[in-house]
Design a protein around this motif. Structure first.
Motif, PDB file in Angstrom:
ATOM      1  N   GLU A 124      32.079  29.219  80.317  1.00 34.85           N
ATOM      2  CA  GLU A 124      31.236  28.583  79.319  1.00 34.85           C
ATOM      3  C   GLU A 124      30.863  27.191  79.813  1.00 34.85           C
ATOM      4  N   LEU A 125      29.609  27.017  80.182  1.00 41.95           N
ATOM      5  CA  LEU A 125      29.113  25.720  80.642  1.00 41.95           C
ATOM      6  C   LEU A 125      28.321  25.083  79.511  1.00 41.95           C
ATOM      7  N   TYR A 126      28.556  23.800  79.255  1.00 45.26           N
ATOM      8  CA  TYR A 126      27.919  23.153  78.110  1.00 45.26           C
ATOM      9  C   TYR A 126      27.833  21.655  78.367  1.00 45.26           C
ATOM     10  N   CYS A 127      27.035  20.997  77.553  1.00 47.17           N
ATOM     11  CA  CYS A 127      26.829  19.563  77.698  1.00 47.17           C
ATOM     12  C   CYS A 127      27.048  18.896  76.348  1.00 47.17           C
ATOM     13  N   VAL A 128      28.089  18.086  76.235  1.00 54.16           N
ATOM     14  CA  VAL A 128      28.324  17.276  75.044  1.00 54.16           C
ATOM     15  C   VAL A 128      28.565  15.835  75.487  1.00 54.16           C
ATOM     16  N   THR A 129      28.348  14.903  74.583  1.00 48.74           N
ATOM     17  CA  THR A 129      28.531  13.486  74.896  1.00 48.74           C
ATOM     18  C   THR A 129      29.505  12.870  73.909  1.00 48.74           C
ATOM     19  N   GLU A 130      29.921  11.636  74.180  1.00 49.85           N
ATOM     20  CA  GLU A 130      30.808  10.922  73.274  1.00 49.85           C
ATOM     21  C   GLU A 130      30.161  10.737  71.905  1.00 49.85           C
ATOM     22  N   ASP A 131      28.847  10.643  71.881  1.00 49.17           N
ATOM     23  CA  ASP A 131      28.137  10.448  70.614  1.00 49.17           C
ATOM     24  C   ASP A 131      28.259  11.648  69.691  1.00 49.17           C
ATOM     25  N   ASP A 132      28.632  12.814  70.244  1.00 45.29           N
ATOM     26  CA  ASP A 132      28.758  14.013  69.413  1.00 45.29           C
ATOM     27  C   ASP A 132      30.041  14.015  68.590  1.00 45.29           C
ATOM     28  N   GLY A 133      30.954  13.080  68.860  1.00 44.25           N
ATOM     29  CA  GLY A 133      32.155  12.913  68.041  1.00 44.25           C
ATOM     30  C   GLY A 133      33.105  14.094  68.136  1.00 44.25           C
ATOM     31  N   ALA A 134      33.907  14.255  67.062  1.00 44.25           N
ATOM     32  CA  ALA A 134      34.875  15.348  67.014  1.00 44.25           C
ATOM     33  C   ALA A 134      34.125  16.682  66.987  1.00 44.25           C
ATOM     34  N   LEU A 135      34.635  17.644  67.727  1.00 44.48           N
ATOM     35  CA  LEU A 135      33.971  18.944  67.824  1.00 44.48           C
ATOM     36  C   LEU A 135      34.622  19.992  66.935  1.00 44.48           C
ATOM     37  N   PHE A 136      35.931  19.944  66.838  1.00 42.15           N
ATOM     38  CA  PHE A 136      36.662  20.947  66.057  1.00 42.15           C
ATOM     39  C   PHE A 136      37.504  20.212  65.008  1.00 42.15           C
ATOM     40  N   ASP A 137      36.892  19.884  63.902  1.00 41.92           N
ATOM     41  CA  ASP A 137      37.574  19.079  62.881  1.00 41.92           C
ATOM     42  C   ASP A 137      37.414  19.657  61.482  1.00 41.92           C
ATOM     43  N   ARG A 138      36.938  20.898  61.385  1.00 41.84           N
ATOM     44  CA  ARG A 138      36.685  21.483  60.071  1.00 41.84           C
ATOM     45  C   ARG A 138      37.667  22.616  59.788  1.00 41.84           C
ATOM     46  N   HIS A 139      37.881  22.849  58.497  1.00 41.59           N
ATOM     47  CA  HIS A 139      38.753  23.935  58.064  1.00 41.59           C
ATOM     48  C   HIS A 139      38.098  25.282  58.380  1.00 41.59           C
ATOM     49  N   GLY A 140      38.932  26.276  58.666  1.00 43.76           N
ATOM     50  CA  GLY A 140      38.432  27.619  58.929  1.00 43.76           C
ATOM     51  C   GLY A 140      38.218  27.857  60.405  1.00 43.76           C
ATOM     52  N   PHE A 141      37.226  28.674  60.708  1.00 44.05           N
ATOM     53  CA  PHE A 141      36.874  28.995  62.089  1.00 44.05           C
ATOM     54  C   PHE A 141      35.687  28.140  62.524  1.00 44.05           C
ATOM     55  N   THR A 142      35.703  27.711  63.782  1.00 39.60           N
ATOM     56  CA  THR A 142      34.550  27.058  64.395  1.00 39.60           C
ATOM     57  C   THR A 142      34.289  27.752  65.725  1.00 39.60           C
ATOM     58  N   ALA A 143      33.090  28.332  65.865  1.00 39.28           N
ATOM     59  CA  ALA A 143      32.764  29.126  67.052  1.00 39.28           C
ATOM     60  C   ALA A 143      31.716  28.419  67.895  1.00 39.28           C
ATOM     61  N   LEU A 144      31.835  28.541  69.205  1.00 38.75           N
ATOM     62  CA  LEU A 144      30.791  28.068  70.104  1.00 38.75           C
ATOM     63  C   LEU A 144      29.639  29.066  70.104  1.00 38.75           C
ATOM     64  N   ALA A 145      28.396  28.543  70.158  1.00 46.05           N
ATOM     65  CA  ALA A 145      27.216  29.407  70.178  1.00 46.05           C
ATOM     66  C   ALA A 145      26.295  28.976  71.303  1.00 46.05           C
ATOM     67  N   HIS A 146      25.795  29.964  72.050  1.00 46.04           N
ATOM     68  CA  HIS A 146      24.954  29.702  73.211  1.00 46.04           C
ATOM     69  C   HIS A 146      23.602  30.392  73.039  1.00 46.04           C
ATOM     70  N   PRO A 147      22.497  29.734  73.383  1.00 45.86           N
ATOM     71  CA  PRO A 147      21.198  30.410  73.323  1.00 45.86           C
ATOM     72  C   PRO A 147      21.124  31.520  74.365  1.00 45.86           C
ATOM     73  N   SER A 148      20.743  32.714  73.931  1.00 46.76           N
ATOM     74  CA  SER A 148      20.721  33.884  74.815  1.00 46.76           C
ATOM     75  C   SER A 148      19.519  34.756  74.470  1.00 46.76           C
ATOM     76  N   SER A 149      19.154  35.615  75.414  1.00 44.47           N
ATOM     77  CA  SER A 149      18.059  36.547  75.168  1.00 44.47           C
ATOM     78  C   SER A 149      18.442  37.558  74.084  1.00 44.47           C
ATOM     79  N   LEU A 150      17.450  38.190  73.496  1.00 39.71           N
ATOM     80  CA  LEU A 150      17.723  39.199  72.483  1.00 39.71           C
ATOM     81  C   LEU A 150      18.466  40.393  73.084  1.00 39.71           C
ATOM     82  N   ILE A 151      18.148  40.729  74.342  1.00 35.18           N
ATOM     83  CA  ILE A 151      18.854  41.827  75.006  1.00 35.18           C
ATOM     84  C   ILE A 151      20.339  41.493  75.165  1.00 35.18           C
ATOM     85  N   THR A 152      20.635  40.249  75.556  1.00 33.10           N
ATOM     86  CA  THR A 152      22.034  39.823  75.667  1.00 33.10           C
ATOM     87  C   THR A 152      22.737  39.938  74.321  1.00 33.10           C
ATOM     88  N   GLY A 153      22.017  39.615  73.258  1.00 36.15           N
ATOM     89  CA  GLY A 153      22.600  39.686  71.923  1.00 36.15           C
ATOM     90  C   GLY A 153      23.071  41.065  71.524  1.00 36.15           C
TER      91      GLY A 153
END
Length: 576
Positions: A168-197
């Motif tokens: 999983e390659l991704y680009c985040v910065t310090e300005d994006d703050g906390a990434l996993f700070d919410r109750h429940g599940f938090t999933a990573l999502a990547h833009p993909s083709s409809l065929i990949t979906g």
């Protein structure tokens, strides 16, 4: 993706690798790295293999110090899937750490299974598959740890669940703050083709919470679709278009990795109590995430189209999971400038390591990594890849081929598009194009013996048939044709499991030999007889094994000893 965003992603990836490399072999500070790294294993034998390799990595200072590295195997009995493995891993974490678990950041990597689509990783595990990078050589474990190196400092205590054979390659910065700070599940999502979906999970995002054209968005998810048809994506509002990262292109957001907080882990532990004993496979993605989101419905529980083996308890188990998890929040971390690579098959392995110039640039992959002879320009694109191996200077390796953990003597020639793994190849031998060769050490009659499995790159080892000799293909030929070239009758070659249908995985085809080199030579001679249309007769009283049997009787110590011998030779040469 425009060059601007590609460069940004490439630089972000290289920075993660640099940061992780600075942590290898030193004590990490609190919050700087994971508190616990868990690898799941399919059984006790695989757990032992993983523990041996982790211990060696720690000894060589290849991993950060200060984290707990744990290996948890599935309980004996029926297959329970990565969802069942998740639940049992949580149970074992709770048994070890108790209330302290509420303060820990845990990485849980699903690494169980026998990797039938990439058999070179079957014996020692796909999480320990080699990657052409680093000194000493990186394996998939180090790559996963590097790519996630920024996460521990940006998450509440909880568990991040990942697969062993994905990048999983991704680009985040310090300005994006906390990434996993919410109750429940938090999933990573990547833009993909409809065929990949259609072969992944697809998120139906809440359109009222979108912030267009940001690298990272935190969005609520209305529903999760598991391997949906394109018409289903459209009907549910999962299809997007015209963002800065993918202009003039329709796309969906697909899944890869997800996190859940400590409170949710408690809920999952209670779920395990409801479900025990597990009698069917549970999918951590299809069965957990489809239960989440305000628009989730129970309809999916009866859909068994994507199930390899349907147990009678499956639908009822899914319903119980749905009712238990319903109402748990599903948050999505939309990584607009990101990519997802799957390295779980031989074709993907060859493509990404030898041909894909984009991934080579993103990760800084090498043509020769931790090998002899040392190349003056190891990052020079040669079309082939050599990893953790010792080759005589007169050897040649064809384009699109990979050599790993092997010793090649003078004059050895490897054809194009082939994989040579854990082999000792004697002087002057040649391997044809498009062949996978992998040597294993096994315990046979209380002694270490060797066998070399050999397949065509495109052979389907998982395909099952009631008429295997006619329908199964080996080197592109029927199994019956191959047997005739080896003068082996139907009564000679059998299968190692009593099943109504059989596969190449269980076919007893490979001779057990007294040493590493003769094992390779004999299997190669069998291959050449098929390709040339000639006859090859095995020595009398030769024992034949399947790859399935070889894995059950593998000699881990001898296989790791061979790798260590290569390691010591390469390290000594580099130090002089």
């Amino acid at each position: 993706m425009s060059e601007e965003y590609a460069k940004k992603l490439r630089n972000a990836t290289r920075e993660k690798l640099r940061k992780f490399n600075s942590l290898r072999g030193r004590e990490v500070q609190p919050g700087e790295f994971w508190d616990v790294v868990v690898l799941t294993a399919v059984d006790g034998d695989q757990r032992e293999a993983y523990e041996l390799q982790i211990a060696e990595k720690v000894k060589r200072k290849e991993l950060p110090f200060g984290a707990d590295y744990k290996i948890f195997s599935d309980p004996p009995g029926c297959k329970i899937g990565n969802g069942g493995s998740t639940l049992y891993a949580l149970q074992q974490l709770n048994d070890i750490y108790g209330e302290t678990l509420s303060k820990l950041r845990v990485l849980l990597v699903h690494a169980g299974g026998f990797s039938q689509r990439l058999p070179i990783a079957s014996a020692l595990g796909k999480i320990f598959a080699a990657v052409p990078l680093g000194d000493p050589l990186y394996q998939m474990l180090e790559i996963k740890l590097a790519l996630f190196v920024d996460f521990p400092s940006r998450m509440k205590p909880g568990v991040l669940v990942a697969a062993a054979d994905c990048l999983e390659l991704y680009c985040v910065t310090e300005d994006d703050g906390a990434l996993f700070d919410r109750h429940g599940f938090t999933a990573l999502a990547h833009p993909s083709s409809l065929i990949t979906g259609t072969t992944h999970g697809v998120f139906v995002l809440d359109p009222s919470k979108r912030s267009a054209d940001l690298d990272v968005e935190k969005v609520g998810c209305l529903r999760f679709l598991h391997k949906p048809r394109i018409a289903e994506m459209r009907a549910n509002g999962a299809v997007h278009s015209n963002c800065l990262f993918l202009p003039d292109t329709e796309f969906v957001y697909t899944d890869s990795t997800f996190y859940f907080d400590f409170q949710t882990s408690r809920s999952l532990l209670n779920l395990l109590k409801e479900l025990e004993p597990l009698t069917c496979e549970i999918d951590a993605y299809g069965d957990f995430l489809q239960a989440l989101g305000p628009k989730a419905t129970i309809d999916y529980t009866g859909n068994t189209a994507n199930v390899t083996k349907e147990e009678s308890s499956l639908v009822e188990t899914r319903k119980r999971i749905f009712h238990h998890l319903k109402g748990t929040p599903l948050n999505v971390l939309v990584l607009n400038n990101s990519k997802f690579y799957h390295l779980g098959t031989t074709s993907e392995y060859l493509l990404y390591f030898t041909e894909d110039v984009v991934l080579r640039s993103e990760l800084g992959l090498l043509s020769s990594a931790f090998s002899l002879p040392v190349k003056e320009n190891p990052d020079e694109v040669s079309g082939s890849v050599v990893m953790h191996s010792v080759l005589h200077p007169s050897c040649t390796v064809g384009a699109r081929s990979v050599v790993e953990y092997s010793r090649l003597e003078a004059g050895v020639c490897i054809g194009q598009g082939s994989i040579i793994s854990s082999c000792w190849v004697s002087e002057g031998l040649s391997v044809p194009d498009g062949i996978l060769v992998h040597s294993l050490c096994v315990n046979y009659e209380r002694r270490p013996r060797f066998l070399t499995v050999i397949f065509g790159i495109d052979d389907d080892l998982k395909r099952r048939s009631e008429a295997p000799r006619e329908e199964l293909k080996l080197f592109g030929r029927s199994l019956a044709e191959c047997l005739s070239h080896w003068e082996l009758g139907d009564e000679t070659v059998r299968f190692s499991r009593d099943e109504p249908k059989w596969s190449l995985w269980e076919a007893r085809l490979f001779p057990v030999c007294p040493d590493h080199q003769s094992s390779f030579s004999m299997s190669l001679a069998m291959l050449r007889s098929v390709l040339s249309g000639s006859t090859f007769r095995l020595p009398s009283n030769t024992t034949l094994m399947s790859i399935d049997e070889a894995l059950q009787s593998k000699n881990l110590e001898e296989m790791l000893k061979f790798r260590k011998g290569l390691y010591d030779e390469i390290r000594l040469s580099k130090s002089t």
